[in-house]
Design a protein around this motif. Structure first.
Motif, mmCIF file in Angstrom:
data_model
loop_
_atom_site.group_PDB
_atom_site.id
_atom_site.type_symbol
_atom_site.label_atom_id
_atom_site.label_comp_id
_atom_site.label_asym_id
_atom_site.label_seq_id
_atom_site.Cartn_x
_atom_site.Cartn_y
_atom_site.Cartn_z
ATOM 1 N N ALA A 112 -3.876 -2.241 1.948
ATOM 2 C CA ALA A 112 -4.781 -1.448 2.618
ATOM 3 C C ALA A 112 -5.584 -2.106 3.721
ATOM 4 O O ALA A 112 -5.696 -1.648 4.930
ATOM 5 N N GLU A 113 -6.136 -3.131 3.217
ATOM 6 C CA GLU A 113 -7.041 -4.157 4.089
ATOM 7 C C GLU A 113 -6.152 -4.538 5.402
ATOM 8 O O GLU A 113 -6.551 -4.710 6.536
ATOM 9 N N GLU A 114 -4.998 -5.014 4.808
ATOM 10 C CA GLU A 114 -4.062 -5.717 5.968
ATOM 11 C C GLU A 114 -3.586 -4.735 7.023
ATOM 12 O O GLU A 114 -3.756 -5.337 8.167
ATOM 13 N N LEU A 115 -3.321 -3.618 6.535
ATOM 14 C CA LEU A 115 -2.959 -2.636 7.525
ATOM 15 C C LEU A 115 -4.070 -1.958 8.319
ATOM 16 O O LEU A 115 -4.004 -1.402 9.174
ATOM 17 N N GLY A 116 -5.348 -2.019 7.680
ATOM 18 C CA GLY A 116 -6.524 -0.997 8.247
ATOM 19 C C GLY A 116 -6.378 0.090 7.850
ATOM 20 O O GLY A 116 -6.982 1.255 8.503
ATOM 21 N N LEU A 117 -5.748 0.608 6.487
ATOM 22 C CA LEU A 117 -5.810 1.929 6.047
ATOM 23 C C LEU A 117 -7.070 2.496 5.534
ATOM 24 O O LEU A 117 -7.639 1.541 4.771
ATOM 25 N N ARG A 118 -7.788 3.277 6.003
ATOM 26 C CA ARG A 118 -9.056 3.817 5.898
ATOM 27 C C ARG A 118 -8.818 4.591 4.349
ATOM 28 O O ARG A 118 -8.604 5.708 4.305
ATOM 29 N N LEU A 119 -9.533 4.014 3.288
ATOM 30 C CA LEU A 119 -9.541 4.484 2.251
ATOM 31 C C LEU A 119 -10.397 5.771 2.033
ATOM 32 O O LEU A 119 -10.196 6.892 1.199
ATOM 33 N N ASP A 120 -11.434 5.924 2.795
ATOM 34 C CA ASP A 120 -12.373 6.955 2.812
ATOM 35 C C ASP A 120 -11.660 8.188 3.490
ATOM 36 O O ASP A 120 -12.103 9.203 3.283
ATOM 37 N N ARG A 121 -10.578 8.028 4.286
ATOM 38 C CA ARG A 121 -9.881 8.946 5.051
ATOM 39 C C ARG A 121 -8.682 9.373 4.214
ATOM 40 O O ARG A 121 -8.351 10.581 4.253
ATOM 41 N N HIS A 122 -8.078 8.283 3.701
ATOM 42 C CA HIS A 122 -6.648 8.650 3.141
ATOM 43 C C HIS A 122 -6.606 8.544 1.586
ATOM 44 O O HIS A 122 -5.640 8.601 1.199
ATOM 45 N N GLY A 123 -7.554 8.463 1.030
ATOM 46 C CA GLY A 123 -7.777 8.524 -0.303
ATOM 47 C C GLY A 123 -7.609 7.165 -1.091
ATOM 48 O O GLY A 123 -6.924 6.177 -0.469
ATOM 49 N N PRO A 124 -7.399 7.156 -2.390
ATOM 50 C CA PRO A 124 -7.288 5.682 -3.027
ATOM 51 C C PRO A 124 -5.857 5.531 -2.827
ATOM 52 O O PRO A 124 -4.810 6.019 -2.665
ATOM 53 N N VAL A 125 -5.450 4.026 -3.178
ATOM 54 C CA VAL A 125 -4.122 3.778 -3.033
ATOM 55 C C VAL A 125 -4.001 3.133 -4.681
ATOM 56 O O VAL A 125 -4.953 2.944 -5.401
#
Ligand SMILES: [Zn+2]
Length: 259
Positions: A112-125
């Motif tokens: 998530a960090e490497e891709l820039g996936l926003r956990l606040d928007r897209h939920g937990p991974v």
């Protein structure tokens, strides 16, 4: 982390018709579970995307390599180019960083960090993007996506000729800068990668561009598409394509919705 069970065979093949097969990896977490599409042509075969790369496509799917197919990498995310290094012909857009992909880990928070996936928007991974491993020795936490140099680059409008079927390359930036889709006019078929699929579209990763993405989606509505074969999930038709695109454009404020 508890040991994952071993799953073999790793890949599942879904035959769509005589000349189209979907290859999926059932033991990949749904967030990263992508499709590879195998198109048979008279003179050569084409493969759209190359899975996650945790198992060897060449070893497990020898029939796929019987005629050394051309691989088209729709974009440089790990769930689409994992086994790209196993193909001798691997084509991608010149503006896509397949030689230096951003996200290379199967560990949820790290990817998530490497891709820039926003956990606040897209939920937990998930802790790990796998529900099984391909063999005993496989170390999911240490695994890194293999980068590749494309053997050739594709640009918008390039035609790929398989002998008795032709596909037109579409450069559709937005999800990533060099995202590609392939359109087969004779069949009205669109192999869309992550430009469009029937789920939440990701417009906010490192390298994403929402304005470009909106233009790419509008462009799809102008094409005579009958069936979309997406990078994730099952195929869908023109009516569903229009619904997905219009809902997304409304969500971005790119078109006025019904008041
Ligand atoms: Zn992607």
């Amino acid at each position: 982390m508890s040991a994952l069970p071993v799953a073999h065979p790793w890949f599942r093949r879904d035959r769509i018709d005589d000349r189209l097969t979907r290859i999926v990896e059932p033991h990949v977490h749904e967030f990263l579970q992508g499709n590879s599409w195998w198109l048979a042509g008279r003179d050569r075969d084409l493969v759209v995307d190359a899975g996650l790369g945790v198992a060897s496509m060449r070893a497990e799917l020898p029939e796929l390599f019987a005629r050394e197919p051309v691989l088209v990498i729709t974009h440089a995310h790990l769930d689409h180019m994992g086994s790209a290094h196993e193909f001798t012909e691997r084509w991608a857009h010149a503006g896509e960083p397949v030689a230096a992909p951003l996200g290379r880990s199967l560990v949820g928070r790290r990817l998530a960090e490497e891709l820039g996936l926003r956990l606040d928007r897209h939920g937990p991974v998930p802790e790990l993007f796998l529900t099984a491993r391909p063999h005993e020795e496989f170390d999911a936490e240490a695994h890194r996506l293999a980068a590749v140099e494309p053997s050739a680059t594709l640009a918008d409008g390039d035609v790929i000729d398989l002998g008795d079927r032709e596909l037109v390359t579409l450069h559709l930036p937005g999800h990533t800068p060099g995202s590609l889709a392939l359109f087969e006019p004779a069949a009205g078929a669109l192999f869309s990668g992550d430009v469009v699929y029937d789920d939440v579209l990701l417009d906010d990763l490192h390298g994403s561009d929402r304005a470009a993405y909106a233009e790419s989606l509008r462009r799809l509505l102008r094409l005579p598409i009958r069936t979309v074969y997406p990078g994730h999930g099952g195929p869908f038709g023109a009516a569903r394509l229009r619904e997905i695109v219009e809902a997304q454009l409304r969500a971005w404020g790119e078109v006025r919705g019904p008041s």
